[in-house]
Design an enzyme around this catalytic site. Sequence first.
Site, short mmCIF file in Angstrom:
data_model
loop_
_atom_site.label_atom_id
_atom_site.label_comp_id
_atom_site.label_asym_id
_atom_site.label_seq_id
_atom_site.Cartn_x
_atom_site.Cartn_y
_atom_site.Cartn_z
N LYS A 196 -18.16 -5.66 8.76
CA LYS A 196 -16.92 -6.43 8.86
C LYS A 196 -16.27 -6.14 10.20
O LYS A 196 -16.35 -5.01 10.69
CB LYS A 196 -15.96 -6.00 7.75
N SER A 253 -2.87 -7.58 3.45
CA SER A 253 -3.05 -7.35 4.89
C SER A 253 -3.38 -8.67 5.59
O SER A 253 -2.91 -8.92 6.71
CB SER A 253 -4.19 -6.35 5.13
N HIS A 296 0.85 -1.21 0.00
CA HIS A 296 0.00 0.00 0.00
C HIS A 296 0.88 1.25 0.00
O HIS A 296 0.63 2.21 -0.73
CB HIS A 296 -0.89 0.06 1.25
N ARG A 328 -2.28 -6.15 -7.94
CA ARG A 328 -1.14 -7.03 -7.64
C ARG A 328 -0.94 -8.09 -8.72
O ARG A 328 0.15 -8.35 -9.16
CB ARG A 328 -1.37 -7.76 -6.31
O1 PNS Z 1 -8.84 -2.71 0.60
P1 PNS Z 1 -10.12 -3.21 0.00
O2 PNS Z 1 -10.93 -3.96 1.04
O3 PNS Z 1 -9.90 -4.02 -1.25
O4 PNS Z 1 -10.97 -1.89 -0.42
C1 PNS Z 1 -12.25 -2.01 -0.98
C2 PNS Z 1 -12.97 -0.64 -1.03
C3 PNS Z 1 -12.96 0.02 0.32
C4 PNS Z 1 -12.26 0.25 -2.03
C5 PNS Z 1 -14.42 -0.91 -1.52
O5 PNS Z 1 -14.97 -1.96 -0.79
C6 PNS Z 1 -15.33 0.31 -1.40
O6 PNS Z 1 -15.15 1.30 -2.10
N1 PNS Z 1 -16.34 0.21 -0.51
C7 PNS Z 1 -17.33 1.24 -0.29
C8 PNS Z 1 -18.69 0.85 -0.90
C9 PNS Z 1 -18.66 1.08 -2.40
O7 PNS Z 1 -18.68 2.19 -2.86
N2 PNS Z 1 -18.54 -0.05 -3.17
C10 PNS Z 1 -18.34 -0.01 -4.61
C11 PNS Z 1 -19.61 0.12 -5.43
S1 PNS Z 1 -20.84 -1.08 -5.02
#
Ligand code: PNS
Length: 159
Positions: free
Chosen positions: A41, A128, A17, A90
């Site tokens: 979560k 993570s 990150h 990745r």
């Molecule tokens: O580190 P991650 O868990 O891969 O990040 C995922 C994240 C936070 C980018 C994604 O889950 C997110 O944007 N969540 C907020 C809800 C949202 O807008 N989802 C996308 C459209 S449904």
Amino acid sequence: MIKCVYPGSFDPVTSGHLDIIRRAAAMFDDVTVAVLVNKNKKPAFSVEQRMDFISRSTADLPGVHVDCFSGLLVDYMKNKNANLVIRGLRAISDFEYEYQMAAMNAKLAKNVETIFLMTDINHSFLSSSMVKELVYHGGDITGLVPDAIKDDVINKYRR
Ligand code: PNS
């Protein structure tokens, strides 16, 4: 000025990150690292801890801010008056999920664009979850998380 947002769970922030944050900061003047507050979560680290970890790891990077958000990313982007999302890729396995998310965000908000940075090859295996599993089983996480937070991550599991 282009404002961009690097969203994620960051539970905890890894060296992968941090590499993406550094590279985004080299390209854009204003980079907000936005930690997701997800009530469904149970993260290992609280949102405050995750934000603190990122702040300490990016203290030397001008133009990098740390924030948190809940709800839809596009709504957060609108509030911030930002329209560029940064995500790291990745491996090919990340692509499908990232593609879906970028496409959905673009559908929800026409002015939101996602750009992907390929993760440094040295961090292509890193996540993570992997860091937490390693620490839990006593593995060495040197270099896998920013030095500034390494001890805090270890202490969480070894009391
Ligand atoms: O580190 P991650 O868990 O891969 O990040 C995922 C994240 C936070 C980018 C994604 O889950 C997110 O944007 N969540 C907020 C809800 C949202 O807008 N989802 C996308 C459209 S449904």
